[in-house]
Structures are given as C-alpha cells and as structure tokens.
Design a protein around this motif. Sequence first.
Motif, PDB file in Angstrom:
ATOM      1  N   GLY A   7       9.042 -10.221   6.286  1.00 23.55           N
ATOM      2  CA  GLY A   7      10.147 -10.371   5.353  1.00 23.55           C
ATOM      3  C   GLY A   7       9.723 -10.927   4.000  1.00 23.55           C
ATOM      4  O   GLY A   7      10.463 -10.855   3.033  1.00 23.55           O
ATOM      5  N   ASP A   8       8.506 -11.473   3.938  1.00 24.09           N
ATOM      6  CA  ASP A   8       7.995 -12.039   2.687  1.00 24.09           C
ATOM      7  C   ASP A   8       7.461 -10.949   1.759  1.00 24.09           C
ATOM      8  O   ASP A   8       6.978  -9.914   2.219  1.00 24.09           O
ATOM      9  CB  ASP A   8       6.841 -13.005   2.955  1.00 24.09           C
ATOM     10  N   PRO A   9       7.484 -11.208   0.447  1.00 25.34           N
ATOM     11  CA  PRO A   9       6.800 -10.312  -0.476  1.00 25.34           C
ATOM     12  C   PRO A   9       5.294 -10.475  -0.320  1.00 25.34           C
ATOM     13  O   PRO A   9       4.794 -11.571  -0.074  1.00 25.34           O
ATOM     14  CB  PRO A   9       7.269 -10.769  -1.862  1.00 25.34           C
ATOM     15  N   VAL A  10       4.574  -9.368  -0.414  1.00 28.37           N
ATOM     16  CA  VAL A  10       3.127  -9.355  -0.244  1.00 28.37           C
ATOM     17  C   VAL A  10       2.517  -8.638  -1.442  1.00 28.37           C
ATOM     18  O   VAL A  10       3.031  -7.616  -1.894  1.00 28.37           O
ATOM     19  CB  VAL A  10       2.740  -8.620   1.062  1.00 28.37           C
ATOM     20  N   SER A  11       1.425  -9.158  -1.949  1.00 28.53           N
ATOM     21  CA  SER A  11       0.701  -8.523  -3.037  1.00 28.53           C
ATOM     22  C   SER A  11      -0.698  -8.168  -2.545  1.00 28.53           C
ATOM     23  O   SER A  11      -1.409  -9.032  -2.026  1.00 28.53           O
ATOM     24  CB  SER A  11       0.616  -9.471  -4.237  1.00 28.53           C
ATOM     25  N   VAL A  12      -1.070  -6.896  -2.678  1.00 26.80           N
ATOM     26  CA  VAL A  12      -2.383  -6.423  -2.247  1.00 26.80           C
ATOM     27  C   VAL A  12      -3.180  -6.042  -3.485  1.00 26.80           C
ATOM     28  O   VAL A  12      -2.795  -5.139  -4.223  1.00 26.80           O
ATOM     29  CB  VAL A  12      -2.252  -5.194  -1.303  1.00 26.80           C
ATOM     30  N   GLY A  13      -4.277  -6.755  -3.714  1.00 25.66           N
ATOM     31  CA  GLY A  13      -5.139  -6.461  -4.850  1.00 25.66           C
ATOM     32  C   GLY A  13      -6.330  -5.629  -4.405  1.00 25.66           C
ATOM     33  O   GLY A  13      -6.764  -5.708  -3.257  1.00 25.66           O
ATOM     34  N   PHE A  14      -6.858  -4.810  -5.291  1.00 23.15           N
ATOM     35  CA  PHE A  14      -7.985  -3.956  -4.953  1.00 23.15           C
ATOM     36  C   PHE A  14      -8.764  -3.591  -6.210  1.00 23.15           C
ATOM     37  O   PHE A  14      -8.266  -3.708  -7.324  1.00 23.15           O
ATOM     38  CB  PHE A  14      -7.510  -2.679  -4.244  1.00 23.15           C
ATOM     39  N   THR A  15     -10.013  -3.201  -6.025  1.00 22.12           N
ATOM     40  CA  THR A  15     -10.827  -2.654  -7.106  1.00 22.12           C
ATOM     41  C   THR A  15     -11.317  -1.281  -6.663  1.00 22.12           C
ATOM     42  O   THR A  15     -11.528  -1.057  -5.474  1.00 22.12           O
ATOM     43  CB  THR A  15     -12.035  -3.558  -7.435  1.00 22.12           C
ATOM     44  N   CYS A  16     -11.458  -0.393  -7.598  1.00 23.27           N
ATOM     45  CA  CYS A  16     -11.846   0.977  -7.279  1.00 23.27           C
ATOM     46  C   CYS A  16     -13.105   1.373  -8.037  1.00 23.27           C
ATOM     47  O   CYS A  16     -13.320   0.938  -9.161  1.00 23.27           O
ATOM     48  CB  CYS A  16     -10.747   1.953  -7.676  1.00 23.27           C
ATOM     49  N   ALA A  17     -13.882   2.208  -7.390  1.00 26.66           N
ATOM     50  CA  ALA A  17     -15.059   2.799  -8.041  1.00 26.66           C
ATOM     51  C   ALA A  17     -15.158   4.237  -7.569  1.00 26.66           C
ATOM     52  O   ALA A  17     -15.246   4.501  -6.373  1.00 26.66           O
ATOM     53  CB  ALA A  17     -16.322   2.029  -7.674  1.00 26.66           C
ATOM     54  N   GLY A  18     -15.087   5.169  -8.482  1.00 28.49           N
ATOM     55  CA  GLY A  18     -15.256   6.570  -8.139  1.00 28.49           C
ATOM     56  C   GLY A  18     -14.017   7.256  -7.602  1.00 28.49           C
ATOM     57  O   GLY A  18     -14.093   8.359  -7.081  1.00 28.49           O
ATOM     58  N   THR A  19     -12.876   6.632  -7.713  1.00 27.03           N
ATOM     59  CA  THR A  19     -11.629   7.274  -7.289  1.00 27.03           C
ATOM     60  C   THR A  19     -10.540   6.920  -8.289  1.00 27.03           C
ATOM     61  O   THR A  19     -10.665   5.957  -9.033  1.00 27.03           O
ATOM     62  CB  THR A  19     -11.224   6.830  -5.857  1.00 27.03           C
ATOM     63  N   SER A  20      -9.479   7.709  -8.306  1.00 32.19           N
ATOM     64  CA  SER A  20      -8.437   7.449  -9.297  1.00 32.19           C
ATOM     65  C   SER A  20      -7.134   6.943  -8.690  1.00 32.19           C
ATOM     66  O   SER A  20      -6.372   6.263  -9.350  1.00 32.19           O
ATOM     67  CB  SER A  20      -8.161   8.718 -10.106  1.00 32.19           C
ATOM     68  N   HIS A  21      -6.865   7.258  -7.420  1.00 33.67           N
ATOM     69  CA  HIS A  21      -5.611   6.852  -6.794  1.00 33.67           C
ATOM     70  C   HIS A  21      -5.840   6.344  -5.370  1.00 33.67           C
ATOM     71  O   HIS A  21      -6.715   6.857  -4.665  1.00 33.67           O
ATOM     72  CB  HIS A  21      -4.628   8.024  -6.748  1.00 33.67           C
ATOM     73  N   VAL A  22      -5.050   5.355  -4.966  1.00 33.48           N
ATOM     74  CA  VAL A  22      -5.171   4.783  -3.628  1.00 33.48           C
ATOM     75  C   VAL A  22      -3.801   4.627  -2.970  1.00 33.48           C
ATOM     76  O   VAL A  22      -2.773   4.679  -3.631  1.00 33.48           O
ATOM     77  CB  VAL A  22      -5.875   3.408  -3.648  1.00 33.48           C
ATOM     78  N   LYS A  23      -3.838   4.434  -1.643  1.00 35.18           N
ATOM     79  CA  LYS A  23      -2.677   4.081  -0.837  1.00 35.18           C
ATOM     80  C   LYS A  23      -3.056   2.820  -0.071  1.00 35.18           C
ATOM     81  O   LYS A  23      -4.236   2.510   0.061  1.00 35.18           O
ATOM     82  CB  LYS A  23      -2.343   5.185   0.163  1.00 35.18           C
ATOM     83  N   ALA A  24      -2.072   2.106   0.472  1.00 36.70           N
ATOM     84  CA  ALA A  24      -2.359   0.908   1.260  1.00 36.70           C
ATOM     85  C   ALA A  24      -1.478   0.901   2.501  1.00 36.70           C
ATOM     86  O   ALA A  24      -0.321   1.312   2.455  1.00 36.70           O
ATOM     87  CB  ALA A  24      -2.115  -0.345   0.428  1.00 36.70           C
ATOM     88  N   LEU A  25      -2.059   0.453   3.635  1.00 36.94           N
ATOM     89  CA  LEU A  25      -1.303   0.394   4.866  1.00 36.94           C
ATOM     90  C   LEU A  25      -1.684  -0.803   5.712  1.00 36.94           C
ATOM     91  O   LEU A  25      -2.721  -1.428   5.501  1.00 36.94           O
ATOM     92  CB  LEU A  25      -1.428   1.684   5.665  1.00 36.94           C
ATOM     93  N   LEU A  26      -0.823  -1.130   6.660  1.00 36.60           N
ATOM     94  CA  LEU A  26      -1.014  -2.246   7.574  1.00 36.60           C
ATOM     95  C   LEU A  26      -1.219  -1.670   8.965  1.00 36.60           C
ATOM     96  O   LEU A  26      -0.443  -0.833   9.410  1.00 36.60           O
ATOM     97  CB  LEU A  26       0.215  -3.158   7.556  1.00 36.60           C
ATOM     98  N   CYS A  27      -2.282  -2.104   9.648  1.00 34.48           N
ATOM     99  CA  CYS A  27      -2.599  -1.613  10.991  1.00 34.48           C
ATOM    100  C   CYS A  27      -2.850  -2.788  11.919  1.00 34.48           C
ATOM    101  O   CYS A  27      -3.182  -3.880  11.481  1.00 34.48           O
ATOM    102  CB  CYS A  27      -3.827  -0.718  10.962  1.00 34.48           C
ATOM    103  N   LYS A  28      -2.723  -2.520  13.215  1.00 32.82           N
ATOM    104  CA  LYS A  28      -2.923  -3.540  14.249  1.00 32.82           C
ATOM    105  C   LYS A  28      -4.076  -3.120  15.146  1.00 32.82           C
ATOM    106  O   LYS A  28      -4.197  -1.964  15.501  1.00 32.82           O
ATOM    107  CB  LYS A  28      -1.646  -3.690  15.072  1.00 32.82           C
ATOM    108  N   GLY A  29      -4.927  -4.080  15.492  1.00 33.59           N
ATOM    109  CA  GLY A  29      -5.989  -3.822  16.456  1.00 33.59           C
ATOM    110  C   GLY A  29      -7.270  -3.268  15.890  1.00 33.59           C
ATOM    111  O   GLY A  29      -8.127  -2.820  16.625  1.00 33.59           O
ATOM    112  N   GLY A  30      -7.439  -3.277  14.594  1.00 31.99           N
ATOM    113  CA  GLY A  30      -8.674  -2.784  13.992  1.00 31.99           C
ATOM    114  C   GLY A  30      -8.388  -2.073  12.691  1.00 31.99           C
ATOM    115  O   GLY A  30      -7.242  -1.974  12.268  1.00 31.99           O
ATOM    116  N   PRO A  31      -9.443  -1.557  12.062  1.00 27.45           N
ATOM    117  CA  PRO A  31      -9.260  -0.856  10.786  1.00 27.45           C
ATOM    118  C   PRO A  31      -8.323   0.344  10.927  1.00 27.45           C
ATOM    119  O   PRO A  31      -8.240   0.960  11.985  1.00 27.45           O
ATOM    120  CB  PRO A  31     -10.672  -0.404  10.422  1.00 27.45           C
ATOM    121  N   CYS A  32      -7.649   0.663   9.862  1.00 28.09           N
ATOM    122  CA  CYS A  32      -6.710   1.777   9.842  1.00 28.09           C
ATOM    123  C   CYS A  32      -7.441   3.107   9.777  1.00 28.09           C
ATOM    124  O   CYS A  32      -8.503   3.208   9.163  1.00 28.09           O
ATOM    125  CB  CYS A  32      -5.811   1.672   8.613  1.00 28.09           C
ATOM    126  N   ALA A  33      -6.845   4.117  10.372  1.00 28.94           N
ATOM    127  CA  ALA A  33      -7.317   5.489  10.191  1.00 28.94           C
ATOM    128  C   ALA A  33      -6.677   6.009   8.910  1.00 28.94           C
ATOM    129  O   ALA A  33      -5.563   5.618   8.559  1.00 28.94           O
ATOM    130  CB  ALA A  33      -6.919   6.347  11.382  1.00 28.94           C
TER     131      ALA A  33
END
Length: 130
Positions: A7-33
């Motif tokens: 329910g809280d606001p969340v801010s996800v920061g990132f840096t990119c190299a060699g790409t122009s657009h990204v998506k972000a997701l939350l996964c359970k039990g290990g890295p996301c596919a």
Amino acid sequence: PASFIAGDPVSVGFTCAGTSHVKALLCKGGPCATDASTGFVAWIQQSPVKCSDATVAWTSPNSLVQCSDCQVCVVDSAASSVMGCRAVTVTAANVVIGMGGGATFQAGTAVSLSFICGGVSKIRVLLCNG
C-alpha cells in the motif's frame, strides 16, 4: 527500497547502458523472468519508460502478500533481458476499516460484524476506545 509495506508508494531507481527503454516488476522466490512467468507478483511499470527517466514511481496495492524473498527487477524492454534485480521484503498492509462511528452495543451481548475482504486471507478484529 530494501523493504516496504503493501500500500506504500515505492520508488525504483535504475541506470541504463545500451538500451533506451525499461520495465520493472516484482517477483517472489528469485529473479524475475522477462515474460513475467516465473514468480511474478506485480508489474511496477509495465509500459516501457525511457532510461533517461532513471526512476519509476509506484503505489503498491494493499493486497500484496507478505514476502521476505521478493525481488524488484528492471527489464530491457527491447531485448527482453533482465538488467538487474534487488532483494526486497514486503510487509502485509494494515488496513483499518471504520464502523462509521456511533455503533453502540452493550457489554456481554453478541455483536454481528459483516464485511467483504479482497486479497486478504486472515483478519484481526480489534475494539478500540476513542
């Protein structure tokens, strides 16, 4: 964030190299596919954002389940590859439902409460004064 409450606001920061657009997701039990098929919990940002934005803001839903093995992952939207993940802990939301005030009853008598729950498996009922 290393942890947040559903329910809280969340801010996800990132840096990119060699790409122009990204998506972000939350996964359970290990890295996301990259296709959100493994351990997927929620999209943080499903439509691609420019790397120059460097931050995605998200208000997490109250219905998120508690987990200590979740990860926030940033995905290259063009190459469909995971750019990086960070472990996070999600704490279940404390949702307060008011009775609208003015509810009266006498001690020692049965009281009937009715409500509808969505996305929650257990509840706790408290009687508060004030």
